[in-house]
Design a protein around this motif. Structure first.
Motif, PDB file in Angstrom:
ATOM      1  N   ILE A  93       0.891  -1.099  -0.203  1.00 19.77           N
ATOM      2  CA  ILE A  93      -0.123   0.127  -0.188  1.00 19.77           C
ATOM      3  C   ILE A  93       0.793   1.300  -0.161  1.00 19.77           C
ATOM      4  O   ILE A  93       0.414   2.213  -0.842  1.00 19.77           O
ATOM      5  N   GLY A  94       1.919   1.203   0.862  1.00 17.89           N
ATOM      6  CA  GLY A  94       2.802   2.334   0.863  1.00 17.89           C
ATOM      7  C   GLY A  94       3.379   2.708  -0.549  1.00 17.89           C
ATOM      8  O   GLY A  94       3.400   3.975  -0.930  1.00 17.89           O
ATOM      9  N   VAL A  95       3.853   1.436  -1.316  1.00 16.08           N
ATOM     10  CA  VAL A  95       4.616   1.927  -2.569  1.00 16.08           C
ATOM     11  C   VAL A  95       3.499   2.474  -3.283  1.00 16.08           C
ATOM     12  O   VAL A  95       3.767   3.182  -4.420  1.00 16.08           O
ATOM     13  N   VAL A  96       2.345   2.003  -3.541  1.00 20.21           N
ATOM     14  CA  VAL A  96       1.322   2.199  -4.414  1.00 20.21           C
ATOM     15  C   VAL A  96       1.000   3.760  -4.249  1.00 20.21           C
ATOM     16  O   VAL A  96       0.685   4.573  -4.931  1.00 20.21           O
ATOM     17  N   LEU A  97       0.626   4.287  -2.885  1.00 19.22           N
ATOM     18  CA  LEU A  97       0.339   5.695  -2.495  1.00 19.22           C
ATOM     19  C   LEU A  97       1.603   6.563  -2.831  1.00 19.22           C
ATOM     20  O   LEU A  97       1.078   7.568  -3.347  1.00 19.22           O
ATOM     21  N   ASN A  98       2.867   6.163  -2.447  1.00 18.34           N
ATOM     22  CA  ASN A  98       3.984   6.776  -3.070  1.00 18.34           C
ATOM     23  C   ASN A  98       4.039   7.173  -4.518  1.00 18.34           C
ATOM     24  O   ASN A  98       4.127   8.316  -4.871  1.00 18.34           O
ATOM     25  N   ASN A  99       3.736   6.413  -5.316  1.00 20.55           N
ATOM     26  CA  ASN A  99       3.979   6.410  -6.673  1.00 20.55           C
ATOM     27  C   ASN A  99       2.651   7.217  -7.157  1.00 20.55           C
ATOM     28  O   ASN A  99       2.564   7.975  -8.122  1.00 20.55           O
ATOM     29  N   LEU A 100       1.418   7.242  -6.428  1.00 18.56           N
ATOM     30  CA  LEU A 100       0.198   7.990  -6.818  1.00 18.56           C
ATOM     31  C   LEU A 100       0.485   9.421  -6.630  1.00 18.56           C
ATOM     32  O   LEU A 100       0.333  10.148  -7.199  1.00 18.56           O
ATOM     33  N   GLU A 101       1.266   9.584  -5.517  1.00 19.46           N
ATOM     34  CA  GLU A 101       1.513  10.979  -5.261  1.00 19.46           C
ATOM     35  C   GLU A 101       2.480  11.456  -6.457  1.00 19.46           C
ATOM     36  O   GLU A 101       2.385  12.772  -6.756  1.00 19.46           O
ATOM     37  N   GLU A 102       3.413  10.668  -6.679  1.00 19.69           N
ATOM     38  CA  GLU A 102       4.532  11.164  -7.552  1.00 19.69           C
ATOM     39  C   GLU A 102       3.663  11.306  -9.024  1.00 19.69           C
ATOM     40  O   GLU A 102       4.084  12.475  -9.913  1.00 19.69           O
ATOM     41  N   ALA A 103       2.716  10.487  -9.365  1.00 18.51           N
ATOM     42  CA  ALA A 103       2.115  10.652 -10.630  1.00 18.51           C
ATOM     43  C   ALA A 103       1.264  11.946 -10.657  1.00 18.51           C
ATOM     44  O   ALA A 103       1.018  12.580 -11.688  1.00 18.51           O
ATOM     45  N   LYS A 104       0.805  12.112  -9.623  1.00 18.91           N
ATOM     46  CA  LYS A 104      -0.091  13.539  -9.734  1.00 18.91           C
ATOM     47  C   LYS A 104       0.786  14.754  -9.693  1.00 18.91           C
ATOM     48  O   LYS A 104       0.395  15.740 -10.315  1.00 18.91           O
ATOM     49  N   LEU A 105       1.912  14.596  -9.002  1.00 18.87           N
ATOM     50  CA  LEU A 105       2.915  15.741  -8.971  1.00 18.87           C
ATOM     51  C   LEU A 105       3.320  15.887 -10.514  1.00 18.87           C
ATOM     52  O   LEU A 105       3.244  17.078 -11.022  1.00 18.87           O
ATOM     53  N   ARG A 106       3.429  14.609 -11.276  1.00 12.91           N
ATOM     54  CA  ARG A 106       4.055  14.968 -12.735  1.00 12.91           C
ATOM     55  C   ARG A 106       3.118  15.581 -13.633  1.00 12.91           C
ATOM     56  O   ARG A 106       3.078  15.961 -14.582  1.00 12.91           O
ATOM     57  N   ARG A 107       1.627  14.980 -13.170  1.00 14.83           N
ATOM     58  CA  ARG A 107       0.527  15.509 -14.126  1.00 14.83           C
ATOM     59  C   ARG A 107       0.431  16.969 -14.168  1.00 14.83           C
ATOM     60  O   ARG A 107       0.183  17.646 -14.757  1.00 14.83           O
ATOM     61  N   LEU A 108       0.592  17.468 -12.685  1.00 14.44           N
ATOM     62  CA  LEU A 108       0.425  18.861 -12.394  1.00 14.44           C
ATOM     63  C   LEU A 108       1.571  19.685 -13.121  1.00 14.44           C
ATOM     64  O   LEU A 108       1.465  20.702 -13.634  1.00 14.44           O
ATOM     65  N   ASP A 109       2.885  19.125 -13.293  1.00 16.67           N
ATOM     66  CA  ASP A 109       4.046  19.585 -13.724  1.00 16.67           C
ATOM     67  C   ASP A 109       3.562  19.561 -15.252  1.00 16.67           C
ATOM     68  O   ASP A 109       3.998  20.517 -16.017  1.00 16.67           O
ATOM     69  N   GLU A 110       3.058  18.532 -15.925  1.00 15.58           N
ATOM     70  CA  GLU A 110       2.557  18.754 -17.233  1.00 15.58           C
ATOM     71  C   GLU A 110       1.743  19.740 -17.562  1.00 15.58           C
ATOM     72  O   GLU A 110       1.749  20.414 -18.677  1.00 15.58           O
ATOM     73  N   LEU A 111       0.888  19.770 -16.630  1.00 16.26           N
ATOM     74  CA  LEU A 111      -0.339  20.855 -16.879  1.00 16.26           C
ATOM     75  C   LEU A 111       0.353  22.523 -16.832  1.00 16.26           C
ATOM     76  O   LEU A 111      -0.198  23.176 -17.530  1.00 16.26           O
ATOM     77  N   ALA A 112       1.403  22.570 -15.846  1.00 17.49           N
ATOM     78  CA  ALA A 112       1.944  23.689 -15.743  1.00 17.49           C
ATOM     79  C   ALA A 112       2.921  23.885 -16.691  1.00 17.49           C
ATOM     80  O   ALA A 112       3.491  25.201 -16.886  1.00 17.49           O
ATOM     81  N   MET A 113       3.398  23.042 -17.693  1.00 16.56           N
ATOM     82  CA  MET A 113       4.477  23.304 -18.488  1.00 16.56           C
ATOM     83  C   MET A 113       3.911  24.200 -19.731  1.00 16.56           C
ATOM     84  O   MET A 113       2.629  24.205 -20.105  1.00 16.56           O
ATOM     85  N   PRO A 114       4.762  25.178 -19.995  1.00 14.04           N
ATOM     86  CA  PRO A 114       4.671  26.132 -21.178  1.00 14.04           C
ATOM     87  C   PRO A 114       4.184  25.522 -22.571  1.00 14.04           C
ATOM     88  O   PRO A 114       4.566  24.297 -22.636  1.00 14.04           O
ATOM     89  N   PRO A 115       3.544  26.002 -23.281  1.00  7.60           N
ATOM     90  CA  PRO A 115       3.152  25.245 -24.671  1.00  7.60           C
ATOM     91  C   PRO A 115       4.546  25.118 -25.518  1.00  7.60           C
ATOM     92  O   PRO A 115       5.516  25.968 -25.411  1.00  7.60           O
ATOM     93  N   SER A 116       4.470  24.001 -26.207  1.00  4.23           N
ATOM     94  CA  SER A 116       5.661  23.787 -26.983  1.00  4.23           C
ATOM     95  C   SER A 116       5.660  24.508 -27.994  1.00  4.23           C
ATOM     96  O   SER A 116       4.750  25.337 -28.856  1.00  4.23           O
ATOM     97  N   GLN A 117       6.781  24.220 -28.917  1.00  2.00           N
ATOM     98  CA  GLN A 117       7.127  25.135 -30.168  1.00  2.00           C
ATOM     99  C   GLN A 117       6.022  24.656 -31.232  1.00  2.00           C
ATOM    100  O   GLN A 117       5.521  25.330 -31.916  1.00  2.00           O
ATOM    101  N   THR A 118       5.933  23.257 -31.377  1.00  2.00           N
ATOM    102  CA  THR A 118       4.673  22.940 -32.354  1.00  2.00           C
ATOM    103  C   THR A 118       3.370  23.376 -32.175  1.00  2.00           C
ATOM    104  O   THR A 118       2.742  23.661 -32.795  1.00  2.00           O
ATOM    105  N   GLU A 119       3.022  23.255 -30.847  1.00  2.00           N
ATOM    106  CA  GLU A 119       1.715  24.091 -30.302  1.00  2.00           C
ATOM    107  C   GLU A 119       1.695  25.556 -30.695  1.00  2.00           C
ATOM    108  O   GLU A 119       0.776  25.794 -31.265  1.00  2.00           O
ATOM    109  N   ILE A 120       2.597  26.296 -30.418  1.00  2.00           N
ATOM    110  CA  ILE A 120       2.684  27.596 -30.752  1.00  2.00           C
ATOM    111  C   ILE A 120       2.539  27.689 -32.286  1.00  2.00           C
ATOM    112  O   ILE A 120       1.906  28.628 -32.860  1.00  2.00           O
ATOM    113  N   LEU A 121       3.143  27.089 -33.120  1.00  2.00           N
ATOM    114  CA  LEU A 121       3.261  27.262 -34.535  1.00  2.00           C
ATOM    115  C   LEU A 121       1.841  26.520 -35.127  1.00  2.00           C
ATOM    116  O   LEU A 121       1.412  27.476 -35.970  1.00  2.00           O
ATOM    117  N   ARG A 122       1.258  25.684 -34.303  1.00  2.00           N
ATOM    118  CA  ARG A 122      -0.005  25.265 -34.684  1.00  2.00           C
ATOM    119  C   ARG A 122      -1.055  26.356 -34.495  1.00  2.00           C
ATOM    120  O   ARG A 122      -1.791  26.750 -35.364  1.00  2.00           O
TER     121      ARG A 122
END
Length: 285
Positions: free
Chosen positions: A229-258
């Motif tokens: 349970i501890g391993v799963v919860l720890n990885n779940l927290e890390e996955a949530k942080l990664r998802r927040l980082d992805e949402l907070a990332m600036p748009p890529s060059q491809t997206e800007i050109l699009r």
């Protein structure tokens, strides 16, 4: 000139497909279709329903399969001249594989497999909900850590299994007559399935055997399960942080050109309309 128009039309079509895929109603329709498919699969387990509505159920299945194929085609078209980018997403590969397997004919020797694939379509609910995708991603990322915990648990099982054989195989041959049966009995103990019956049988001849059983329950059930349970919860927290980082990332060059290309096309269409309106006013005057 014609080639430029065709390229612009393809870009415009890809942009329209992309906007359609990004709309909430698109995902909601897919979820509704998957839910209907789940209900239809459940109804097919009833002989009474099959005898009366087999044709209708088959038609609904075909319509749902066709809708899934259209969905995949739209998502591919959303990538414009690079439809293979659709397969860069693992969940898209999962959805596409289910669609391909669904094309297996539901008659002849493959009929059973075709019915099983219809059940697998329900798994598409996982890919349709971002929260479920996050949980599955977390479980997959937890597998390496779980492997090491499982290895430790296997060592503990082996030690207690060998010890249980030497201690109890004469007292209780039903549960301890050899090592595989002893390991199976330990699995029964760790799942708390009437494990006290095994303990009380051993205690009739060895009163202090409760130490063996209680120590294994503490080690096998409480400690190991909490580690999982501890391993799963720890990885779940890390996955949530990664998802927040992805949402907070600036748009890529491809997206800007699009977006810039779409804005230029919109301005060109607006300029053309204004020019046409000016020509009409000039002709009227």
């Amino acid at each position: 000139m014609n080639s430029e128009i065709s390229v612009g039309q393809r870009r415009s079509f890809a942009e329209q497909c992309r906007r359609l895929v990004d709309t909430p109603i698109f995902n909601q329709v897919i979820i509704a279709l998957i839910s209907v498919n789940a209900v239809v699969v459940g109804l097919e387990t009833s002989t009474w329903v099959l005898e009366r509505f087999s044709g209708a159920l088959h038609g609904i299945n075909q319509l749902i399969l066709g809708a899934f194929m259209v969905e995949a085609a739209i998502k591919m078209a959303a990538h414009g001249n690079r439809p293979w980018r659709y397969f860069a997403n693992g969940w898209n590969c999962f959805d596409f594989s289910i669609i391909v397997l669904s094309l297996i004919p539901a008659a002849g020797p493959m009929a059973t497999l075709a019915r099983l694939v219809r059940v697998l379509r329900v798994l598409r609910l996982v890919s349709a909900f971002p929260e479920l995708r996050l949980l599955v991603d977390t479980l997959l990322r937890s597998l390496p850590s779980m492997f090491h915990i499982s290895l430790l648990m296997g060592i503990i099982f082996y030690i207690y299994g060998v010890a249980g054989y030497f201690l109890f195989h004469e007292i209780d041959p039903t549960h301890w007559r050899n090592l595989p049966i002893a390991l199976l009995s330990l699995f029964r103990i760790v799942t708390f399935e009437d494990w006290t019956d095994i303990m009380y049988t051993a205690m009739e001849s060895m009163p202090y055997s409760w130490i063996y059983f209680l120590s294994f329950v503490v080690m096998g059930a409480f400690v190991m399960i909490n580690l999982f349970i501890g391993v799963v919860l720890n990885n779940l927290e890390e996955a949530k942080l990664r998802r927040l980082d992805e949402l907070a990332m600036p748009p890529s060059q491809t997206e800007i050109l699009r977006e810039l290309r779409a804005t230029q096309e919109s301005l060109a269409r607006l300029q053309k309309r204004l020019g046409d309106m000016g020509d009409e006013k000039g002709s009227e005057s």
